[in-house]
Design an enzyme around this catalytic site. Structure first.
Site, PDB file in Angstrom:
ATOM      1  N   ALA A  21      19.718  21.017  -2.776  1.00  0.00           N
ATOM      2  CA  ALA A  21      20.835  21.881  -2.383  1.00  0.00           C
ATOM      3  C   ALA A  21      22.135  21.426  -3.025  1.00  0.00           C
ATOM      4  CB  ALA A  21      20.959  21.919  -0.875  1.00  0.00           C
ATOM      5  N   HIS A 162      17.289  24.156 -21.345  1.00  0.00           N
ATOM      6  CA  HIS A 162      16.420  23.066 -20.878  1.00  0.00           C
ATOM      7  C   HIS A 162      15.132  23.638 -20.303  1.00  0.00           C
ATOM      8  CE1 HIS A 162      18.701  24.340 -17.362  1.00  0.00           C
ATOM      9  NE2 HIS A 162      17.773  23.802 -16.585  1.00  0.00           N
TER      10      HIS A 162
END
Ligand SMILES: [Zn+2]
Ligand SMILES: [Zn+2]
Length: 328
Positions: A21, A162
């Site tokens: 988170a 990525h």
């Protein structure tokens, strides 16, 4: 500690990773269009800031690297040396979320998968294979999930290109179900189902998008999503890990061609690709035929899809293939 919770009714696993988170912009409700981030704010320009440790690998070695592998700073599973185990929490099954969560970063800030020089796209898959082989040596690992998120609606929280690899201590139900299907086909026909698909599609041609000597990209007959593509190695190989270098290079280049077709024909949509590899462990997975799936994010699942897992697809796959080939 992250954990895998198993739905007591469906058997589906949910990976609960509260530590994630904290990652950038995670709760953006309105994702909006793709926006490039200035290089000065990019967490992947200085890898010592992106990861708690030094890069695990650089290709080529040294300061002129073009692909680097780092540990994810916000891992969904934890690499902590303890065995993964299952236990009960009241009536609910839980498994500790141990494993590996690596990122493969390509050097250029603005070159996403479709824009990479072909040599880098090929090298990317070779590096991925190397890390699949390394992860496979960990006897806690049962499945390795590798994927690419392009754009915010595909789940990319960092602009810089990525690719991710997650080694998990369980075999996801989705994968297990697909393996059961290919095993069933193999037992009744004595042949690999995906080898048969390749043969049938190459003779029919309608759903093939691009092809080279090592792989085909096609719109699956029962496509769940508009314009989704399967990229299938032509030669039967159960696992990415066992694919010879020349074949892997051909597959990587074809995956890039397929992504370019999507970019060109569909107006550069956000998309994901992921690899469906053979699991690890004691099972016999020789009937599995590893492949890549590529899915543009052009639809949202609504109530019917969420309630039934039956996806309403408004684009006929034959038509999708024709559009992606540039014929329509
Ligand atoms: Zn960058
Ligand atoms: Zn096969």
């Amino acid at each position: 500690m992250s954990e895998l919770r198993q739905d007591i009714v469906s058997g589906d696993w949910v990976l609960l990773a509260p530590g994630r988170a904290a990652r950038p912009r995670f709760m953006d409700q309105k994702k909006g269009p793709r926006k490039s981030l200035p290089k000065s704010e990019c967490p992947f320009e200085d890898l010592s800031l992106a990861s708690p440790a030094m890069p695990l690998y650089q290709h080529p070695a040294g300061k002129d690297w073009r692909i680097a592998v780092i540990r994810n700073k916000y891992p969904a599973v934890e690499e902590n040396g303890v065995p993964s185990h299952t236990f009960a929490r009241g009536i609910y099954p839980v498994r500790t979320g141990v494993g590996t969560h690596n990122l493969l970063i390509t050097r250029a800030h603005t070159l996403h998968f479709t824009e990479l020089p072909a040599e880098d796209a090929a090298a990317l898959f070779a590096v991925l294979q190397r890390f699949h082989r390394i992860a496979a040596q960990d006897d806690r690992v049962r499945y390795i999930a590798s994927f690419y998120n392009y754009g915010p609606s595909a789940g990319a929280s960092v602009w810089h290109p990525h690719y991710q690899m997650l080694a998990l201590p369980v075999i996801p139900e989705h994968v297990a179900r697909s393996l059961k299907g290919s095993e069933r086909y193999f037992k009744s026909h004595g042949r690999c189902v995906r080898c048969d698909i390749i043969r049938a599609e190459r003779s029919a041609r309608a759903r093939i998008i691009v092809e080279n000597s090592h792989a085909i990209a096609m719109a699956p007959y029962a496509s769940k999503k508009p314009f989704e593509m399967s990229i299938l190695p032509k030669r039967h190989t159960p696992s990415l890990r066992d694919t010879p270098p020349a074949a892997l290079r051909g597959i990587a280049l074809l995956a890039q061609e397929a992504a370019k077709a999507m970019k060109r024909r569909l107006g550069d949509p956000d998309f994901n690709f992921f690899i469906h590899d053979a699991p690890l462990g004691s099972g016999d997975y020789r009937h599995h035929h590893w492949h890549i799936e590529m899915v543009p994010r052009v639809t949202t699942e609504a109530g019917f899809e969420l309630s039934t897992s039956i996806i309403i697809n408004v684009i006929d796959p034959d038509n999708a293939a024709a559009i992606l080939r540039g014929e329509k």
